[in-house]
Design a protein around this motif. Structure first.
Motif, PDB file in Angstrom:
ATOM      1  N   LEU A 156      -2.756  17.128  11.295  1.00  0.00           N
ATOM      2  CA  LEU A 156      -3.623  16.930  12.374  1.00  0.00           C
ATOM      3  C   LEU A 156      -4.188  18.510  13.024  1.00  0.00           C
ATOM      4  O   LEU A 156      -4.969  18.338  13.792  1.00  0.00           O
ATOM      5  CB  LEU A 156      -2.636  16.317  13.393  1.00  0.00           C
ATOM      6  N   LEU A 157      -3.643  19.656  12.563  1.00  0.00           N
ATOM      7  CA  LEU A 157      -4.148  20.854  12.981  1.00  0.00           C
ATOM      8  C   LEU A 157      -5.212  21.080  12.130  1.00  0.00           C
ATOM      9  O   LEU A 157      -6.488  21.537  12.653  1.00  0.00           O
ATOM     10  CB  LEU A 157      -3.005  21.623  13.529  1.00  0.00           C
ATOM     11  N   THR A 158      -4.958  21.255  10.925  1.00  0.00           N
ATOM     12  CA  THR A 158      -6.286  21.929   9.862  1.00  0.00           C
ATOM     13  C   THR A 158      -7.090  20.566   9.577  1.00  0.00           C
ATOM     14  O   THR A 158      -8.314  21.131   8.914  1.00  0.00           O
ATOM     15  CB  THR A 158      -5.459  22.310   8.862  1.00  0.00           C
ATOM     16  N   GLN A 159      -7.003  19.657   9.638  1.00  0.00           N
ATOM     17  CA  GLN A 159      -7.820  18.332   9.320  1.00  0.00           C
ATOM     18  C   GLN A 159      -7.945  18.418   8.035  1.00  0.00           C
ATOM     19  O   GLN A 159      -8.986  17.905   7.442  1.00  0.00           O
ATOM     20  CB  GLN A 159      -9.015  18.481  10.026  1.00  0.00           C
ATOM     21  N   GLU A 160      -6.931  19.013   7.231  1.00  0.00           N
ATOM     22  CA  GLU A 160      -6.849  18.796   5.544  1.00  0.00           C
ATOM     23  C   GLU A 160      -5.987  17.569   5.215  1.00  0.00           C
ATOM     24  O   GLU A 160      -5.233  17.125   5.835  1.00  0.00           O
ATOM     25  CB  GLU A 160      -6.598  20.093   5.238  1.00  0.00           C
ATOM     26  N   VAL A 161      -6.211  17.269   3.978  1.00  0.00           N
ATOM     27  CA  VAL A 161      -5.518  16.281   3.525  1.00  0.00           C
ATOM     28  C   VAL A 161      -4.652  16.823   2.272  1.00  0.00           C
ATOM     29  O   VAL A 161      -5.134  17.512   1.391  1.00  0.00           O
ATOM     30  CB  VAL A 161      -6.362  15.055   2.844  1.00  0.00           C
ATOM     31  N   PHE A 162      -3.406  16.509   2.227  1.00  0.00           N
ATOM     32  CA  PHE A 162      -2.418  16.843   1.219  1.00  0.00           C
ATOM     33  C   PHE A 162      -2.204  15.555   0.616  1.00  0.00           C
ATOM     34  O   PHE A 162      -1.811  14.776   0.820  1.00  0.00           O
ATOM     35  CB  PHE A 162      -1.266  17.419   1.856  1.00  0.00           C
ATOM     36  N   ASP A 163      -2.781  15.684  -1.151  1.00  0.00           N
ATOM     37  CA  ASP A 163      -2.684  14.756  -1.825  1.00  0.00           C
ATOM     38  C   ASP A 163      -1.488  14.803  -2.826  1.00  0.00           C
ATOM     39  O   ASP A 163      -1.377  15.712  -3.309  1.00  0.00           O
ATOM     40  CB  ASP A 163      -3.939  14.669  -2.419  1.00  0.00           C
ATOM     41  N   TYR A 164      -0.616  13.773  -2.692  1.00  0.00           N
ATOM     42  CA  TYR A 164       0.718  13.748  -3.363  1.00  0.00           C
ATOM     43  C   TYR A 164       0.576  12.581  -4.572  1.00  0.00           C
ATOM     44  O   TYR A 164       1.563  12.192  -5.293  1.00  0.00           O
ATOM     45  CB  TYR A 164       1.771  13.679  -2.753  1.00  0.00           C
ATOM     46  N   SER A 165      -0.616  12.004  -4.694  1.00  0.00           N
ATOM     47  CA  SER A 165      -0.743  10.785  -5.546  1.00  0.00           C
ATOM     48  C   SER A 165      -0.305  11.028  -7.130  1.00  0.00           C
ATOM     49  O   SER A 165       0.050  10.210  -7.750  1.00  0.00           O
ATOM     50  CB  SER A 165      -2.388  10.367  -5.502  1.00  0.00           C
ATOM     51  N   ALA A 166      -0.589  12.513  -7.482  1.00  0.00           N
ATOM     52  CA  ALA A 166      -0.446  12.726  -8.880  1.00  0.00           C
ATOM     53  C   ALA A 166       1.030  13.386  -9.029  1.00  0.00           C
ATOM     54  O   ALA A 166       1.405  14.025 -10.362  1.00  0.00           O
ATOM     55  CB  ALA A 166      -1.459  13.642  -9.639  1.00  0.00           C
ATOM     56  N   GLY A 167       1.876  13.292  -8.081  1.00  0.00           N
ATOM     57  CA  GLY A 167       3.064  14.094  -8.097  1.00  0.00           C
ATOM     58  C   GLY A 167       3.029  15.574  -7.783  1.00  0.00           C
ATOM     59  O   GLY A 167       3.896  16.284  -8.081  1.00  0.00           O
ATOM     60  N   GLU A 168       2.008  15.851  -7.432  1.00  0.00           N
ATOM     61  CA  GLU A 168       1.701  17.489  -7.145  1.00  0.00           C
ATOM     62  C   GLU A 168       1.030  17.420  -5.569  1.00  0.00           C
ATOM     63  O   GLU A 168       0.643  16.621  -4.969  1.00  0.00           O
ATOM     64  CB  GLU A 168       0.643  18.066  -8.264  1.00  0.00           C
ATOM     65  N   HIS A 169       1.247  18.847  -5.298  1.00  0.00           N
ATOM     66  CA  HIS A 169       0.624  19.062  -3.869  1.00  0.00           C
ATOM     67  C   HIS A 169      -0.681  19.695  -4.046  1.00  0.00           C
ATOM     68  O   HIS A 169      -0.758  20.967  -4.249  1.00  0.00           O
ATOM     69  CB  HIS A 169       1.721  19.976  -2.824  1.00  0.00           C
ATOM     70  N   ARG A 213       0.912  -1.352   0.073  1.00  0.00           N
ATOM     71  CA  ARG A 213      -0.185  -0.216   0.073  1.00  0.00           C
ATOM     72  C   ARG A 213       0.768   1.225  -0.087  1.00  0.00           C
ATOM     73  O   ARG A 213       1.512   1.758   1.065  1.00  0.00           O
ATOM     74  CB  ARG A 213      -0.852   0.027   1.167  1.00  0.00           C
ATOM     75  N   PRO A 214       0.854   2.097  -1.067  1.00  0.00           N
ATOM     76  CA  PRO A 214       1.853   3.258  -1.040  1.00  0.00           C
ATOM     77  C   PRO A 214       1.352   4.458  -0.374  1.00  0.00           C
ATOM     78  O   PRO A 214      -0.099   4.522  -0.030  1.00  0.00           O
ATOM     79  CB  PRO A 214       1.606   3.450  -2.595  1.00  0.00           C
ATOM     80  N   VAL A 215       2.084   5.284   0.338  1.00  0.00           N
ATOM     81  CA  VAL A 215       1.622   6.364   0.886  1.00  0.00           C
ATOM     82  C   VAL A 215       1.449   7.489  -0.145  1.00  0.00           C
ATOM     83  O   VAL A 215       2.132   7.935  -0.738  1.00  0.00           O
ATOM     84  CB  VAL A 215       2.824   6.899   1.792  1.00  0.00           C
ATOM     85  N   THR A 216       0.219   8.046  -0.344  1.00  0.00           N
ATOM     86  CA  THR A 216      -0.307   8.774  -1.347  1.00  0.00           C
ATOM     87  C   THR A 216      -0.450  10.364  -0.784  1.00  0.00           C
ATOM     88  O   THR A 216      -0.546  11.345  -1.509  1.00  0.00           O
ATOM     89  CB  THR A 216      -1.358   8.366  -2.146  1.00  0.00           C
ATOM     90  N   GLY A 217      -0.658  10.556   0.302  1.00  0.00           N
ATOM     91  CA  GLY A 217      -0.731  11.833   1.100  1.00  0.00           C
ATOM     92  C   GLY A 217      -0.573  11.855   2.530  1.00  0.00           C
ATOM     93  O   GLY A 217      -0.334  10.974   3.054  1.00  0.00           O
ATOM     94  N   LEU A 218      -0.697  12.944   3.032  1.00  0.00           N
ATOM     95  CA  LEU A 218      -0.870  13.465   4.418  1.00  0.00           C
ATOM     96  C   LEU A 218      -2.049  13.972   4.946  1.00  0.00           C
ATOM     97  O   LEU A 218      -2.686  14.980   4.275  1.00  0.00           O
ATOM     98  CB  LEU A 218       0.462  14.260   4.589  1.00  0.00           C
ATOM     99  N   ILE A 219      -2.494  13.628   6.197  1.00  0.00           N
ATOM    100  CA  ILE A 219      -3.537  14.241   6.719  1.00  0.00           C
ATOM    101  C   ILE A 219      -2.879  15.187   7.978  1.00  0.00           C
ATOM    102  O   ILE A 219      -2.195  15.016   8.717  1.00  0.00           O
ATOM    103  CB  ILE A 219      -4.435  13.317   7.615  1.00  0.00           C
TER     104      ILE A 219
END
Length: 732
Positions: A207-220, A199-205
């Motif tokens: 913890l303060l803003t409760q937002e998801v940063f999606d890197y799955s497409a090589g972009e932020h 299972r690859p790591v595709t993003g980050l959650i």
């Protein structure tokens, strides 16, 4: 933290140096971690993201950022620190990449001296094993001086990588008893399982803003967390908020939070950044290089935001200096103050000669100005100082040097043609007599005996060793007074191999490695009687001297005693001292293999002289012959040096270390608790058994043990061992 999805133009792109106008616009960050943790890969990824390089790991001429040294290219590992400057959000960041192998901890110490904060890079593939050893020791060094730190987890996509377990290990091993000060800022987001079950790591959650940063497409890209993800982060978010509030200067925040009030996000972020800068909170980040063809790697934006907003400016780095032995005072990180800089490391460049990497702590350094270079002479308490004219000043960037017109307080640069500067020296304004106390360096404990390979090498050896010691202060050079061997003391096998390769490839000196000889001595096991007769007559003036002596052993450490019991003038008074000279000279030469005789009482009780042919030289020869004959009449005991050894090792490895010391004929004098789950072991060990102990202890303790040694005394070697040693020496 603020998102920087579009970093903008990089001031250093195209080969131009980055210039900071004020110290507040600089961040100096050292990357520390075990070998293979991914420090260099992380530096290259950050350089790509910020536009410092056009493609991953490559500068304008196509060379690699990590290939700073030709030896590094051949060995495929970092052996010295390198500096890569990048820019983010208008801030110049000097990324200081350090070797991960324990033998090169001197380079890491130099990086710590140049930096104001540290990123500890830990591979999830190695797990908790990566946190012990030298990584833990360096974390504690940073803690001792209050250096702000953060943890960066890499290789989270490796098989069996477990972020939660690794974070728990970090809190347990690095927290110093306060696990609430080491917490993640993000949780990983995993993609769907592949055919191999990975299972690859595709993003980050966040913890303060409760937002998801999606890197799955090589972009932020930024998205909202799903309900399932929100539920996943609740417990971790609560722990983070409580830890941040506990460090807040607003004492009402905790009461408001416990009462159920919603705490303003801006206030939380501000308190978090302040706690990081003060070194009271250590966030855990996640990072990974970008996929091929992409620019954004996992967590790189977040890491840069933390560096620029959470790590301190150079103005908060306290360094003291003294003038002509006065009480040290704090240097002001002010470009307009008097110049005060320190040589972090030195290197030789085939085109420009000696290059000195300097960190400027005060004032401004300009090319072509005259400065004072002052420092401690290695191996002594003597200071050296001289005035030198600065050559070109440049910004290091991989193997490139980018010209600078000045270097302000807080920045790092390379200076050419400081021909007398050594690592650790102070560079200051002319006639200032300023001296910055050098940083502590590890004690080299692995001996390597060397000799020049040819006569031509012998002529170059002294200069080559001088340049080697100037570059690497963790090497100690010794001419052993007892064995006559030239000995390099190194930190380990890799450090030894690097030193020898540098002598050969950089300084043109080939050396042969010899077996390191321990300074053994000999003494009498019982009383012996000897008669020395030196009588020669070959026409004209002859030689005539006869003396008789009794030799008795004395306690260890007594030296040589000479007693005159001659009666009746059989040996004239003027020749008694001649006999003593001959005895002492023979004792110093020893009987075999150059081992000196010690701890003896030599009594002269009889002899004969000739009124014409006796002389000082004749009685010296007779005294030496008498001592040799007395030695032949009794058993000779071999004495070996005993060292006092102090070992500090983790509690889990105490049993293995004690067993190993026993196998080395060591006598354990006691054990006592040290700090943070370690034990201090005091022992006495024969020096013959310690030649490889620096290597063996590292293996026994998984890199976490360290020891010191000092000479205690000589004492008799067991008969079986001494007989075996004599047989090996006598064998053809």
């Amino acid at each position: 933290m603020v998102d920087k999805a579009h970093p903008g133009n990089h001031p250093g792109a195209g080969g131009a140096a980055m210039v900071a106008e004020r110290p507040e616009g600089i961040r100096n960050v050292v990357l520390i971690g075990h070998s293979g943790s991914g420090k260099t890969t992380l530096v290259e990824a950050l350089a790509l993201l910020t536009g410092a390089v056009p493609r991953a790991g490559r500068v304008e001429d196509g060379t690699s950022l990590s290939d700073y040294d030709d030896i590094e290219q051949r060995q495929h590992r970092s052996v010295q620190l390198s500096v890569v400057p990048v820019a983010w959000d208008g801030i110049k960041i000097n990324l200081i990449d350090t070797p991960g192998y324990a033998d090169f901890v001197g380079e890491v110490r130099a990086g710590l001296r140049a930096a104001d904060a540290a990123l500890f890079v830990i591979s999830a593939a190695a797990g908790a094993d990566a946190i012990g050893g030298s990584t833990l020791a360096l974390w504690e060094e940073c803690a001792a001086v209050g250096m702000p730190r953060a943890v960066v987890v890499t290789h989270l996509d490796a098989a069996r990588a477990d972020f939660e377990e690794l974070t728990r290990s970090c809190r347990e091993l690095l927290s110093g008893g306060t696990p609430e000060n080491i917490l993640p800022l993000h949780l990983p987001v995993y993609g769907p399982k592949g055919a191999d079950g990975h299972r690859p790591v595709t993003g980050l959650i966040d913890l303060l803003t409760q937002e998801v940063f999606d890197y799955s497409a090589g972009e932020h890209t930024r998205t909202e967390a799903t309900p399932a993800q929100t539920e996943q982060l609740d417990a971790a978010r609560a722990a983070l908020i409580e830890s941040v509030i506990a460090e807040s200067e607003d004492e009402t925040l905790m009461d408001r939070y416990l009462a159920g009030d919603e705490i303003d996000l801006t206030a939380l972020v501000t308190d978090l950044e302040r706690a990081v800068a003060h070194g009271s909170f250590h966030p855990v980040l996640i990072a990974a290089p970008p996929p091929p063809g992409a620019q954004h790697g996992l967590g790189l934006v977040e890491a840069l935001d933390l560096i620029t907003r959470g790590f301190p400016t150079p103005t908060e780095h306290v360094v003291a200096a003294s003038t002509n032995g006065s009480e040290p005072s704090r240097l002001n990180c002010d470009p307009d103050a008097p110049l005060a800089a320190e040589v972090i490391r030195t290197a030789s460049d085939p085109y420009v000669g000696r290059l000195s990497l300097v960190r400027v702590f005060s004032g401004t350094l300009h090319p072509d100005e005259t400065v004072q270079v002052r420092g401690h002479t290695p191996g002594s308490d003597v200071d050296h100082d001289c005035d030198e004219r600065v050559g070109a000043v440049s910004e290091p960037f991989g193997k490139q040097q980018r010209p600078l017109r000045q270097v302000i307080a807080g920045d790092i640069a390379c200076v050419a043609k400081l021909t007398h500067a050594e690592t650790g020296d102070t560079v200051s304004a002319k006639n200032s007599h300023l001296l910055i106390e050098p940083w502590p360096l590890p004690e080299p404990l692995l001996p390597v005996a060397i000799q020049a390979h040819t006569k031509a090498d012998e002529d170059r050896l002294s200069q080559g060793l001088s340049r080697l010691l100037a570059e690497d202060p963790t090497i100690r050079l010794e001419r052993n007074p007892d064995t006559g061997q030239l000995v390099l003391w190194c930190l380990g096998e890799a450090h030894r191999d690097l030193a020898l390769e540098r002598l050969a490839s950089r300084f043109g000196v080939q050396v042969d490695v010899l077996d390191h000889r321990v300074a053994l001595r000999e003494t009498f096991a019982g009383t012996g009687i000897g008669r020395g007769r030196h009588v020669k007559q070959s026409g004209g003036h002859g030689q005539y001297a006869i003396c008789e002596i009794e030799v008795q052993p004395l306690p260890v450490g007594s030296g040589i005693e000479f007693v005159d019991k001659v009666v009746g003038g059989v040996v004239p008074r003027q020749f008694i001292s001649s006999v003593e000279k001959g005895v002492r000279a023979q004792a110093a030469r020893g009987l075999s293999d150059g081992r000196p005789l010690v701890d003896l009482r030599v009594t002269l009780f009889d002899g004969k002289a000739h009124s014409v042919d006796s002389s000082d030289a004749a009685f010296q020869t007779a005294g030496a012959l008498a001592l040799r004959e007395a030695a032949a009449a009794t058993r000779i005991c071999l004495l070996e040096p005993i060292d006092e050894v102090t070992v500090i090792v983790g509690d889990d490895h105490v049993g293995a270390v004690l067993g190993d010391l026993a196998s080395r004929r060591g006598r354990v004098l006691g054990t006592e608790p040290a700090d943070l789950g370690r034990t201090r072991i005091q022992a006495e060990v024969p020096e013959l058994e310690l030649s490889r102990y620096a290597i063996d202890l590292r293996s026994l303790s998984h890199g976490g043990g360290r020891f010191t040694r000092s000479y205690a005394r000589h004492e008799p070697m067991p008969t079986q061992l001494s007989d075996s040693l004599r047989a090996r020496v006598a064998a053809p």
